[in-house]
Design a protein around this motif. Structure first.
Motif, PDB file in Angstrom:
ATOM      1  N   ALA A  75       7.961  -5.313   9.871  1.00 43.01           N
ATOM      2  CA  ALA A  75       7.899  -6.194   8.651  1.00 43.01           C
ATOM      3  C   ALA A  75       6.539  -5.637   7.891  1.00 43.01           C
ATOM      4  O   ALA A  75       6.470  -5.538   6.610  1.00 43.01           O
ATOM      5  N   ILE A  76       5.615  -5.725   8.636  1.00 40.86           N
ATOM      6  CA  ILE A  76       4.171  -5.478   8.345  1.00 40.86           C
ATOM      7  C   ILE A  76       4.012  -3.838   7.852  1.00 40.86           C
ATOM      8  O   ILE A  76       3.663  -3.690   6.980  1.00 40.86           O
ATOM      9  N   ALA A  77       4.739  -3.041   8.605  1.00 44.79           N
ATOM     10  CA  ALA A  77       4.306  -1.521   8.586  1.00 44.79           C
ATOM     11  C   ALA A  77       5.222  -1.122   7.342  1.00 44.79           C
ATOM     12  O   ALA A  77       4.892  -0.179   6.862  1.00 44.79           O
ATOM     13  N   ALA A  78       6.397  -1.560   7.329  1.00 41.27           N
ATOM     14  CA  ALA A  78       7.383  -1.117   6.428  1.00 41.27           C
ATOM     15  C   ALA A  78       6.939  -0.816   5.033  1.00 41.27           C
ATOM     16  O   ALA A  78       7.184   0.221   4.430  1.00 41.27           O
ATOM     17  N   PRO A  79       6.361  -1.774   4.228  1.00 37.75           N
ATOM     18  CA  PRO A  79       5.877  -1.443   3.013  1.00 37.75           C
ATOM     19  C   PRO A  79       4.994  -0.369   3.009  1.00 37.75           C
ATOM     20  O   PRO A  79       4.670   0.226   1.763  1.00 37.75           O
ATOM     21  N   LYS A  80       4.255  -0.199   3.759  1.00 38.24           N
ATOM     22  CA  LYS A  80       3.228   1.097   4.126  1.00 38.24           C
ATOM     23  C   LYS A  80       3.674   2.452   3.839  1.00 38.24           C
ATOM     24  O   LYS A  80       2.997   3.388   3.265  1.00 38.24           O
ATOM     25  N   VAL A  81       5.019   2.384   4.249  1.00 37.63           N
ATOM     26  CA  VAL A  81       5.739   3.919   4.163  1.00 37.63           C
ATOM     27  C   VAL A  81       6.801   3.824   2.923  1.00 37.63           C
ATOM     28  O   VAL A  81       6.896   4.811   2.200  1.00 37.63           O
ATOM     29  N   SER A  82       7.341   2.632   2.651  1.00 35.32           N
ATOM     30  CA  SER A  82       8.326   2.764   1.691  1.00 35.32           C
ATOM     31  C   SER A  82       7.967   3.321   0.223  1.00 35.32           C
ATOM     32  O   SER A  82       6.855   3.116  -0.214  1.00 35.32           O
ATOM     33  N   HIS A  83       8.711   4.000  -0.340  1.00 33.55           N
ATOM     34  CA  HIS A  83       8.771   4.711  -1.511  1.00 33.55           C
ATOM     35  C   HIS A  83       7.713   5.812  -1.476  1.00 33.55           C
ATOM     36  O   HIS A  83       7.410   6.277  -2.713  1.00 33.55           O
ATOM     37  N   ILE A  84       7.311   6.191  -0.337  1.00 32.38           N
ATOM     38  CA  ILE A  84       6.236   7.365  -0.305  1.00 32.38           C
ATOM     39  C   ILE A  84       7.098   8.380  -0.866  1.00 32.38           C
ATOM     40  O   ILE A  84       8.146   8.782  -0.589  1.00 32.38           O
ATOM     41  N   LEU A  85       6.519   9.536  -1.772  1.00 33.49           N
ATOM     42  CA  LEU A  85       6.951  10.588  -2.138  1.00 33.49           C
ATOM     43  C   LEU A  85       6.610  11.807  -1.514  1.00 33.49           C
ATOM     44  O   LEU A  85       5.267  11.822  -1.277  1.00 33.49           O
ATOM     45  N   ILE A  86       7.297  12.698  -0.895  1.00 32.54           N
ATOM     46  CA  ILE A  86       6.815  13.960  -0.278  1.00 32.54           C
ATOM     47  C   ILE A  86       7.095  15.144  -1.247  1.00 32.54           C
ATOM     48  O   ILE A  86       8.347  15.643  -1.247  1.00 32.54           O
TER      49      ILE A  86
END
Length: 272
Positions: A75-86
């Motif tokens: 739960a801590i890590a998920a927002p750091k990756v979510s919505h990232i554009l590649i």
């Protein structure tokens, strides 16, 4: 007698080795020509693939407390990756987005895999995160450029397994990373969320894909070799044209030959 590595000499030697490897990775990234994904945005319109991974699984005799802590870590890590554009020509790096999973940042002691057996460590559970990402990326045109395996070991019985054995990942901050490269003309995006039961993910794109992918295991079985039971099999990925339904490419992803580390009673085992 087999010569021990420097990192095996003592706990201090191990910490020195870790620091050295982390510094080497930072220097490599500084001098490389890679452009790393860092921009976030609103959800893109096309869903390429979605997958949900059960957070609290039955894994042999693993302490349930580690499973609860894993849920907190995810739960801590998920927002750091979510919505990232590649974007085109960008590289996704898991650790560059998540950072070090330390107690100071709120991470707790969770399940980790070390030396062919389960263990515990601060920030445990991140392998499940990269497993989810890897499984979705395998169903796209993205190119995996760094992927480490838990080589050689089948650690837990197949309680609720959803994906083929051998398609997991092994990571360790920051020099055992999970990375993929966008060599297409499309922009991709990861959406990640954690609820009470699942780690959920979606891989999205700004335009439809011409191909779809299917991954399956063939020739999977248990073999006894010199008194030791192994799980063997071959994992293939098929690339299919969405318009015609025809397979245009078939790729061998992995040959499994993993030592079974749990009670093999009840398994159908072939003798060699």
């Amino acid at each position: 007698m087999k010569r021990r590595l420097f990192c095996q000499l003592s706990p201090m030697a191990y910490r020195i080795s870790v620091k050295k490897n982390r510094m080497q990775r930072r220097m490599q990234d500084m001098v490389s020509q890679k452009v790393f994904a860092k921009e976030k945005g609103q959800p893109l319109p096309v869903t390429v693939y979605r997958h949900s991974s059960l957070i609290r699984r039955t894994l042999g005799n693993v302490d349930p407390r580690l499973q609860e802590n894993k849920a907190i870590n995810l739960a801590i890590a998920a927002p750091k990756v979510s919505h990232i554009l590649i974007h085109p020509e960008e590289t996704f790096s898991f650790w560059r987005l998540v950072g070090d999973t330390t107690a100071k940042r709120g991470y707790r002691e969770g399940l980790i895999l070390k030396g062919g057996q389960s263990d515990s460590g601060i920030g445990g559970g991140m392998c499940q995160f990269t497993n989810l990402i890897h499984w979705m990326v395998l169903h796209s045109d993205l190119k995996i450029v760094e992927h480490h395996h838990h080589d050689g070991y089948d650690l837990f019985p197949d309680f609720g397994r959803q994906v083929p054995f051998g398609t997991g990942t092994s990571i360790f901050y920051n020099y055992l990373d999970y990375r993929f490269y966008n060599g297409t003309d499309k922009t991709y995006q990861l959406l990640i969320a954690v609820d009470d039961t699942y780690l959920r993910g979606e891989l999205r794109c700004d335009q439809p894909m011409a191909f779809c992918y299917h991954i399956k295991t063939e020739k999977e079985k248990f073999l006894r070799e010199d008194g030791i039971v192994y799980r063997v099999g071959e994992v293939y990925r098929s690339k299919m044209d969405k318009k015609t339904g025809k397979t245009v490419e078939r790729q061998l992803l992995r040959k499994n030959h993993a030592c079974v580390m749990y009670d093999t009673a009840g398994l159908k085992i072939e003798e060699t």
